[in-house]
Write a protein that holds these residues in place. Structure first.
Motif, mmCIF file in Angstrom:
data_model
loop_
_atom_site.group_PDB
_atom_site.id
_atom_site.type_symbol
_atom_site.label_atom_id
_atom_site.label_comp_id
_atom_site.label_asym_id
_atom_site.label_seq_id
_atom_site.Cartn_x
_atom_site.Cartn_y
_atom_site.Cartn_z
ATOM 1 N N THR A 284 0.884 -1.248 -0.080
ATOM 2 C CA THR A 284 -0.040 -0.105 -0.132
ATOM 3 C C THR A 284 0.893 1.208 -0.113
ATOM 4 O OG1 THR A 284 -0.120 -0.353 2.442
ATOM 5 C CG2 THR A 284 -2.058 -0.974 1.296
ATOM 6 N N ASP A 285 0.203 2.363 -0.287
ATOM 7 C CA ASP A 285 0.932 3.620 -0.304
ATOM 8 C C ASP A 285 1.908 3.608 1.062
ATOM 9 O OD1 ASP A 285 0.172 3.998 -2.778
ATOM 10 O OD2 ASP A 285 -0.850 5.949 -2.100
ATOM 11 N N GLU A 286 1.319 3.333 2.043
ATOM 12 C CA GLU A 286 2.132 3.524 3.312
ATOM 13 C C GLU A 286 3.121 2.790 3.623
ATOM 14 O OE1 GLU A 286 -1.151 3.156 2.856
ATOM 15 O OE2 GLU A 286 -2.488 4.623 3.846
ATOM 16 N N SER A 298 1.963 -0.673 -5.548
ATOM 17 C CA SER A 298 1.342 -0.337 -4.402
ATOM 18 C C SER A 298 -0.292 -0.342 -5.008
ATOM 19 C CB SER A 298 1.410 1.222 -3.930
ATOM 20 O OG SER A 298 0.356 1.598 -3.047
ATOM 21 N N ALA A 301 -3.664 3.908 -1.231
ATOM 22 C CA ALA A 301 -3.588 4.586 -0.020
ATOM 23 C C ALA A 301 -4.676 3.774 1.033
ATOM 24 C CB ALA A 301 -3.671 5.991 0.244
ATOM 25 N N ARG A 302 -4.337 3.215 2.030
ATOM 26 C CA ARG A 302 -5.241 2.425 2.773
ATOM 27 C C ARG A 302 -6.734 3.019 3.115
ATOM 28 N NH1 ARG A 302 -4.706 -2.445 5.271
ATOM 29 N NH2 ARG A 302 -2.877 -3.209 4.186
ATOM 30 N N GLU A 303 -6.932 4.604 3.350
ATOM 31 C CA GLU A 303 -7.971 4.821 3.490
ATOM 32 C C GLU A 303 -8.840 5.362 2.103
ATOM 33 O OE1 GLU A 303 -4.800 8.365 3.747
ATOM 34 O OE2 GLU A 303 -5.020 6.401 4.063
ATOM 35 N N ASP A 304 -8.006 4.985 1.202
ATOM 36 C CA ASP A 304 -8.821 5.304 -0.122
ATOM 37 C C ASP A 304 -9.437 3.998 -0.628
ATOM 38 O OD1 ASP A 304 -10.031 5.911 -2.484
ATOM 39 O OD2 ASP A 304 -8.246 7.158 -3.144
#
Ligand code: AMP
Ligand code: MG
Length: 356
Positions: A284-286, A298, A301-304
């Protein structure tokens, strides 16, 4: 057969292109077209010979039924034995949109389209080109995902071309799709509504629209746990029992808290590299900078959540173009849209999951 690829822009529909595609559908031919979920491989749903061509082009098992696409809610009555109240509620709330409902079929619908079942799957897609094609053809269009059976569903026209070149006369290229996961399927033929395949429309959204509890097919839940494989429970949607979405390389999911997942995957990478293997990671992006893999992608992002769903199949296909021998993937807490993401990832991984 020559496969033609024609561009279609949802904001300015080219009526000549739609007319050409519609004429092919009327002749009983196949046309691949974009929807908001994934690309579909369409044919006249009420013609057995046309439906059969879909199975042949995909190499799809003949017991795996097709979803019939309509462009107006009232067309449901053309193929349903009766239209239940629940169907109308869900149609009002989610159509056009990424929700497929299962109802009892009438005699117009051939068994070739329903894989021999007495029920039929119906959806109204939320995509201007798809709706225009159905309308112009004057047909209802049976359309499963436009991939070779077993491969990830196509989210871009190039994926369709890769799988279907030479097998179908026409692909409509509407660019990348918006959602990227197949529709939620809900069965309305039992006492209680049951989700047969999780998707963008979640259990919570269905419950709010219906005002009653919605259940998850025990066959899916069982299939998602390793122990479920011995429980003898089978998913009710025939397609859910097949190995699906699998990349060529072995895929292993790693579940746990983020730090442990990164640490464990890196240890696995070191071991595999010593064995001379090339390793890929779905990060993921993180976390993407933290892996020692040969090929790291990736997924977002986890929140997306929407982006992660949208990228999944494209990434699985990209790994087929890379030279990796084994792929490790991070996991997501299976709630809301991530329930659908995890359902597809687990199937792609053949249920190989490491808990760390
Ligand atoms: P696809 O369009 O490729 O995403 O596949 C359609 C999915 O819908 C498959 O998983 C089918 O098994 C499922 N499906 C279609 N019709 C029915 C039906 N009448 N009953 C249960 N599942 C169905
Ligand atoms: Mg499919």
């Amino acid at each position: 057969m020559q496969t033609q690829l024609l561009k279609i822009d949802s904001r300015h529909i080219d009526t000549e292109v739609i007319k050409k595609a519609a004429e092919l559908i009327r002749q009983g031919e196949l046309v691949a077209f974009p929807t908001e979920t994934v690309y579909g491989l369409g044919a006249d749903a009420l013609r057995p010979d046309a439906s059969k061509k879909i199975y042949a082009a995909k190499g799809r098992p003949s017991d795996n039924p097709l979803i019939v696409h309509i462009q107006e809610i009232k067309e449901l009555a053309l193929i349903a034995k009766e239209v239940p109240e629940t169907a109308l509620k869900l149609a009002a709330a989610f159509w056009p949109g990424p929700l497929t409902i299962i109802v009892w079929k009438n005699d117009r619908v051939p068994y070739e389209t329903t894989g021999g079942m007495e029920t039929v799957a119906v959806r109204m897609p939320n995509h201007a080109a798809a709706l225009a094609l159905i309308k112009e053809s004057g047909c209802l269009i049976a359309a499963p995902s436009a991939n070779t059976s077993g491969k990830p569903s196509p989210t871009e026209a190039s994926h369709v071309a890769f799988d279907m070149n030479g097998r179908i006369p026409l692909i409509l290229d509407g660019g990348p799709v918006g959602i990227g996961l197949e529709s939620t399927i809900v069965d309305l033929t039992e006492q209680r509504p049951v989700i047969l395949r999780p998707g963008y429309i979640t259990k919570e959204m269905l419950e709010e629209a219906l005002g009653v509890e919605v259940f998850m097919d025990p066959g899916i839940l069982a299939g998602e746990q390793e122990t479920g494989r011995q429980s003898g429970l089978k998913p009710k949607a025939p397609g859910m029992k097949y190995r699906h979405y699998a990349p060529k390389a072995e895929l292993v999911l790693v579940e746990g808290d983020m730090a442990s997942v990164v640490k464990s995957i890196n240890e696995l990478i070191k071991t595999k590299k010593k064995e001379g293997l090339k390793v890929g990671v779905i990060a993921t992006d993180e976390t993407k900078e933290q892996y020692l893999s040969d090929f790291t992608v990736s997924i977002g992002a986890r929140e997306d959540k929407d982006a992660i769903a949208r990228h999944l199949y494209k990434i699985l296909r990209e790994f087929d173009q890379s030279e990796v021998d084994i792929i490790y993937s991070e996991s997501f807490a299976a709630k809301g849209l991530f329930e659908a993401v995890m359902n597809r990832l687990k199937k792609a991984a053949g249920h190989r999951i490491l808990y760390v």
